[in-house]
Write a protein that holds these residues in place. Sequence first.
Motif, PDB file in Angstrom:
ATOM      1  N   GLY A   6      22.498 -33.051   9.257  1.00 41.47           N
ATOM      2  CA  GLY A   6      21.824 -33.087   8.204  1.00 41.47           C
ATOM      3  C   GLY A   6      20.570 -32.217   8.235  1.00 41.47           C
ATOM      4  N   ASN A   7      19.552 -32.429   7.406  1.00 40.04           N
ATOM      5  CA  ASN A   7      18.432 -31.445   7.425  1.00 40.04           C
ATOM      6  C   ASN A   7      17.185 -32.344   6.809  1.00 40.04           C
TER       7      ASN A   7
ATOM      8  N   THR B 148      12.118 -15.889   2.378  1.00 32.61           N
ATOM      9  CA  THR B 148      12.730 -16.712   3.165  1.00 32.61           C
ATOM     10  C   THR B 148      13.050 -16.089   4.425  1.00 32.61           C
ATOM     11  N   LYS B 149      12.775 -16.906   5.583  1.00 36.16           N
ATOM     12  CA  LYS B 149      12.936 -16.411   6.913  1.00 36.16           C
ATOM     13  C   LYS B 149      13.776 -17.471   7.718  1.00 36.16           C
ATOM     14  N   ALA B 150      14.422 -17.416   8.415  1.00 31.63           N
ATOM     15  CA  ALA B 150      15.250 -18.195   9.401  1.00 31.63           C
ATOM     16  C   ALA B 150      14.753 -17.919  10.733  1.00 31.63           C
ATOM     17  N   PHE B 151      14.424 -19.176  11.497  1.00 30.79           N
ATOM     18  CA  PHE B 151      14.030 -18.812  12.809  1.00 30.79           C
ATOM     19  C   PHE B 151      14.608 -19.955  13.708  1.00 30.79           C
ATOM     20  N   GLY B 152      16.214 -19.655  14.012  1.00 26.25           N
ATOM     21  CA  GLY B 152      17.027 -20.751  14.597  1.00 26.25           C
ATOM     22  C   GLY B 152      17.385 -21.590  13.530  1.00 26.25           C
ATOM     23  N   PRO B 153      17.265 -22.823  13.983  1.00 29.42           N
ATOM     24  CA  PRO B 153      17.439 -24.028  13.145  1.00 29.42           C
ATOM     25  C   PRO B 153      16.260 -24.305  11.778  1.00 29.42           C
TER      26      PRO B 153
END
Length: 450
Positions: free
Chosen positions: A207-208, A157-162
Amino acid sequence: MKKFLVVLLSLGLIAAFCATASALDVKFSGQYYVVGTYDNNDRFVDEGKYSRASFFQRARVQTVFQVAEGLSFTTRFDALEKQWGQSDWFGDQDRTNSRRQVPKNGTPNAQENIEFERAFVTFATKLGTFDVGYQAADQWGTVFGDYENSRPRIKYTKAFGPFTLLAVYEKYFESDTSNQSSGAYVGKTDADGDNYFLAGIYNFKGGNTGLLYKYMAWHQYAVSGYKTDLHALVPYVKATLGPVYVEAEAAYVFGKKAKMDSGTDVDKSGWNAYIMAKMPVGPAYFGAQFAWVKGDGDDATKDTSGPAGGNDYKPTLVLFNVDYSSWKPNLSGTTSNVTNTMKDDPKGLQVFNVFAGYNVTPKLTFDAALSFLQYDTKKQWNSTRTAQTEIVSATIGTELDLTATYKIFDNLTYMVGGGYIWAGDAWKGTNSAAKVDNDYFLLNKLTLNF
């Protein structure tokens, strides 16, 4: 002096052990429930009705060991998941001791004591976060299509901002040491079953939304003369639009259901879809949902049935009660277990559901739901896809559910409820002369969350 040194050394060891223990943060969470049920006519027959009543329970404990910042180890086990008084195990008593037990019927279908289902390590790096081991599987997007399964996997798992990127490898079946099919798998390294996932989730205000790609390389069927190679695309969205909450999900699966070593291949191309809207009105709420799983068609070389609705999707109290149906014996010559298998039926499924609730007090809530259920098609192929059978009707029935839930403590609730089913002619199967009758179901459930 020697005694003093011994005491001093002991105190030093105690201090050392205490320092080590304090560096390890342990968190527990879990659930315990016990359910009592009564089912008046679970076969939906007009004559020879069979009613049943029983209690069942489950204790679940999850433990997270926080070893260091960015490093943790998680385990989860279920204990005493069983029916009260169930005595199918060796002997004539309901036993809960820890020694290994041999069931009378030769098939251990209940958890008498403790079964560890999850154990995985989580570690964060500059490249992203990794989860390695037995962990939650078959869960994505909304609850539709989900299962409460655990499977060995490696998740990145890797987050890039939103935006969040996920990549997963999952071991579905290991052939090297399997003794299934009289040992036919032993030594066949190319007969494994593996799943590969790539997904992205975008978070926005309110939401998403996300898209999952899944590749299923199920080559364990090679010993039967074919392999399965499937692909799936699963988009979803969750959003709050003013006072209305909306969620939706769809899945398209395609590829080769059976890539034969010799003979005609069976292709796969199937859909499912789900949408739900819910709106609060003061202390009340109301909403509606629709779910659809495409049924199999008339082409023997192409399976068009969609991905199943999943056991976690429970719009009804009776027909989709996976917990209750797990404890129903499969009586010879009856359809006693079909009340929860319809979501996995190749004939597909259509669910129309409206629901509402009212919070009488912060502790007391009333809920109601009305559902209409039917199969997407009346036809079903045999296992070799050489012939089809057709049931009398696609109509499964209409179910009305009423429940009341009282919060005894913040973490302890008691629920009572019931459901009534106006049975449809689908319960006749292929026998148009059969007579069906309605069913009602009563239950009460005590749930502790911690």
